[in-house]
Motif scaffolding. Structure first.
Motif, PDB file in Angstrom:
ATOM      1  N   LEU A  39       0.825  -1.209   0.000  1.00 51.51           N
ATOM      2  CA  LEU A  39       0.000   0.000   0.000  1.00 51.51           C
ATOM      3  C   LEU A  39       0.862   1.262   0.000  1.00 51.51           C
ATOM      4  CD1 LEU A  39      -2.780  -1.093   2.500  1.00 51.51           C
ATOM      5  CD2 LEU A  39      -3.005  -0.794   0.037  1.00 51.51           C
ATOM      6  N   ILE A  40       1.950   1.246   0.756  1.00 55.35           N
ATOM      7  CA  ILE A  40       2.840   2.415   0.771  1.00 55.35           C
ATOM      8  C   ILE A  40       3.500   2.606  -0.591  1.00 55.35           C
ATOM      9  CG2 ILE A  40       4.998   3.307   1.725  1.00 55.35           C
ATOM     10  CD1 ILE A  40       4.135   2.197   4.404  1.00 55.35           C
ATOM     11  N   SER A  41       3.927   1.526  -1.225  1.00 52.76           N
ATOM     12  CA  SER A  41       4.575   1.665  -2.531  1.00 52.76           C
ATOM     13  C   SER A  41       3.584   2.138  -3.594  1.00 52.76           C
ATOM     14  CB  SER A  41       5.227   0.351  -2.957  1.00 52.76           C
ATOM     15  OG  SER A  41       4.244  -0.649  -3.131  1.00 52.76           O
ATOM     16  N   LEU A  42       2.336   1.680  -3.520  1.00 57.49           N
ATOM     17  CA  LEU A  42       1.330   2.176  -4.459  1.00 57.49           C
ATOM     18  C   LEU A  42       1.066   3.659  -4.228  1.00 57.49           C
ATOM     19  CD1 LEU A  42      -1.246  -0.754  -4.521  1.00 57.49           C
ATOM     20  CD2 LEU A  42       0.307  -0.048  -6.339  1.00 57.49           C
ATOM     21  N   TYR A  43       1.048   4.079  -2.970  1.00 57.60           N
ATOM     22  CA  TYR A  43       0.850   5.498  -2.661  1.00 57.60           C
ATOM     23  C   TYR A  43       2.002   6.342  -3.217  1.00 57.60           C
ATOM     24  CZ  TYR A  43       0.917   9.786   0.044  1.00 57.60           C
ATOM     25  OH  TYR A  43       0.985  11.101   0.417  1.00 57.60           O
ATOM     26  N   LEU A  44       3.230   5.875  -3.017  1.00 59.66           N
ATOM     27  CA  LEU A  44       4.381   6.621  -3.498  1.00 59.66           C
ATOM     28  C   LEU A  44       4.470   6.630  -5.016  1.00 59.66           C
ATOM     29  CD1 LEU A  44       7.082   5.569  -0.894  1.00 59.66           C
ATOM     30  CD2 LEU A  44       5.899   7.767  -1.090  1.00 59.66           C
TER      31      LEU A  44
END
Length: 69
Positions: A39-44
């Motif tokens: 989820l963090i990588s998709l956000y970034l």
């Protein structure tokens, strides 16, 4: 939004760990870590940030622009 979801995932795991709740093998640290990091990588990467059509972004000046004399 995805960063909030990642924070929720990490928060749920932290609560489960602090309360020492026995969970099945599917719900363990690597699963929560992988989901949170995904989820963090998709956000970034910019996924889920909404449309970038130019509406409401930046400042619009009508007539004389400030600083142009």
């Amino acid at each position: 939004m995805l960063a909030i979801a990642a924070a929720v995932v990490f928060g749920i795991y932290l609560l489960l760990d602090l309360l020492d709740v026995k969970t099945p093998d599917l719900v363990n640290f690597p699963t929560f870590a992988a989901l949170g990091l995904l989820l963090i990588s998709l956000y970034l990467a910019g996924v889920g940030s909404g449309p970038r059509s130019g509406t409401g972004t930046g400042r619009r000046f009508y007539g004389r622009r400030p600083g142009r004399g």
